[in-house]
Enzyme design. Structure first.
Site, PDB file in Angstrom:
ATOM      1  N   SER A 142      37.384  72.009  40.196  1.00  0.00           N
ATOM      2  CA  SER A 142      37.954  71.757  38.870  1.00  0.00           C
ATOM      3  C   SER A 142      36.830  71.889  37.861  1.00  0.00           C
ATOM      4  O   SER A 142      35.642  71.768  38.220  1.00  0.00           O
ATOM      5  CB  SER A 142      38.511  70.325  38.839  1.00  0.00           C
ATOM      6  OG  SER A 142      38.752  69.906  37.513  1.00  0.00           O
ATOM      7  N   TYR A 155      38.297  61.052  40.381  1.00  0.00           N
ATOM      8  CA  TYR A 155      38.542  62.497  40.430  1.00  0.00           C
ATOM      9  C   TYR A 155      37.253  63.271  40.129  1.00  0.00           C
ATOM     10  O   TYR A 155      36.883  64.204  40.840  1.00  0.00           O
ATOM     11  CB  TYR A 155      39.639  62.844  39.416  1.00  0.00           C
ATOM     12  CG  TYR A 155      40.150  64.259  39.458  1.00  0.00           C
ATOM     13  CD1 TYR A 155      41.208  64.621  40.289  1.00  0.00           C
ATOM     14  CD2 TYR A 155      39.590  65.257  38.654  1.00  0.00           C
ATOM     15  CE1 TYR A 155      41.688  65.922  40.323  1.00  0.00           C
ATOM     16  CE2 TYR A 155      40.058  66.557  38.680  1.00  0.00           C
ATOM     17  CZ  TYR A 155      41.118  66.896  39.505  1.00  0.00           C
ATOM     18  OH  TYR A 155      41.589  68.176  39.534  1.00  0.00           O
TER      19      TYR A 155
END
Ligand code: NAD
Length: 260
Positions: A142, A155
């Site tokens: 990401s 995350y």
């Protein structure tokens, strides 16, 4: 070299990016092991749809928080197809919360699914790739593997970990015709993003429209969501001969987010 007849295992492929990669791979003649949660009938329909593209597709519901289920999934895939040629570590979840309220259980689950599951799948599948003399490991990272956003501690930590893992595995298998890379998308409009809009609105005290325009797309200079098809195209590229010497790195597709 044609990818036709190769086998890919894609974790978290019942939805979003993983399903998009499964579809792009099936169109190239790649047999598939799909994985993830969801309604059994819907998953079976997606499996049949993928098979209608002329490849063999099996579904395995292994839970990415459970190492023994992950190992069993890889073993049964190898029994079914002989070998896993392409491993896409894609399963992932999100939780948005200030650190003071961040539930321990969410931290542990996010680290398990978004980071540790890649260790378990790779550990189980790499021997088969080495024996076959060819392999591709693709870790769905990401933009949050390179930069942070507030309220996403687990995350962001897990995705930064994925990049370290990617580099390490790349070095370990470099002489075996196996590459290991990560893809770092900005915001792709999938259920994972859709589901965090309400929580982000609450955490920041703003409306859901403001979350889309002023938070999600704020850093994406193109002002466009990345598409599932664009991410799937990069995954296919990483499997091509052209990408043979691309290893231990990440390909960023974030509309300019991390350039700023
Ligand atoms: P999604 O919610 O559409 O799909 C997630 C998939 O993971 C689903 O198939 C789900 O069933 C599966 N999954 C969740 N928990 C699981 C578990 N315990 N075991 C097995 N499977 C499980 O999300 P998405 O947006 O397609 O995200 C896919 C990957 O892409 C994730 O790793 C995510 O972090 C990454 N990513 C997404 C975006 C984005 O904007 N959507 C951006 C960057 C990176």
């Amino acid at each position: 070299m044609s990818l036709k007849g190769k086998t890919a295992l894609i974790t978290g492929s019942t939805s979003g990016i993983g399903l998009g990669i499964a579809s792009a791979f099936a169109k190239e003649g790649i047999n598939l092991v799909i994985n993830g949660f969801g309604d059994a009938d819907k998953i079976e329909k997606e499996r049949e749809k993928l098979e209608s593209l002329g490849v063999k597709v099996i579904y395995d519901g292994a839970d990415m928080t459970k190492p023994e289920e992950i190992t069993a999934m890889v073993k049964s895939a190898e029994e079914e197809f002989g070998n896993i040629d392409i491993l896409v570590n894609n399963a992932g979840i999100q939780h948005v919360s200030p650190i003071e309220d961040f539930p321990e259980e969410k931290w542990n689950t996010i680290v398990a699914i978004n980071m540790s599951s890649s260790f378990h799948t790779t550990k189980a599948a790499i021997t088969g790739m080495r024996k076959a003399g060819w392999g591709r490991v693709i870790n769905m990272c990401s933009a949050h593997g390179n930069v942070a956003s507030p309220y996403k501690s687990a995350y962001v930590a897990a995705k930064h970990g994925v990049l370290g893992f990617t580099k390490t595995i790349a070095l370990e298998v470099a002489q075996d015709n196996i590459t290991c890379n990560a893809i770092c998308p900005g915001y792709v409009f999938t259920p994972l993003v859709e589901n965090q809009i309400a929580d982000t609105a609450k955490a920041r005290g703003i409306t859901e429209d403001e979350v889309i325009n002023d938070v999600l797309l704020k850093a994406q200079w193109t002002k466009k969501f990345v598409t599932v098809e664009q991410v799937a195209g990069i995954a296919l590229f990483l499997c091509s001969d052209t990408a043979e010497n691309i290893t231990g790195t990440d390909i960023t597709v974030d509309g300019g987010w991390t350039a700023a």
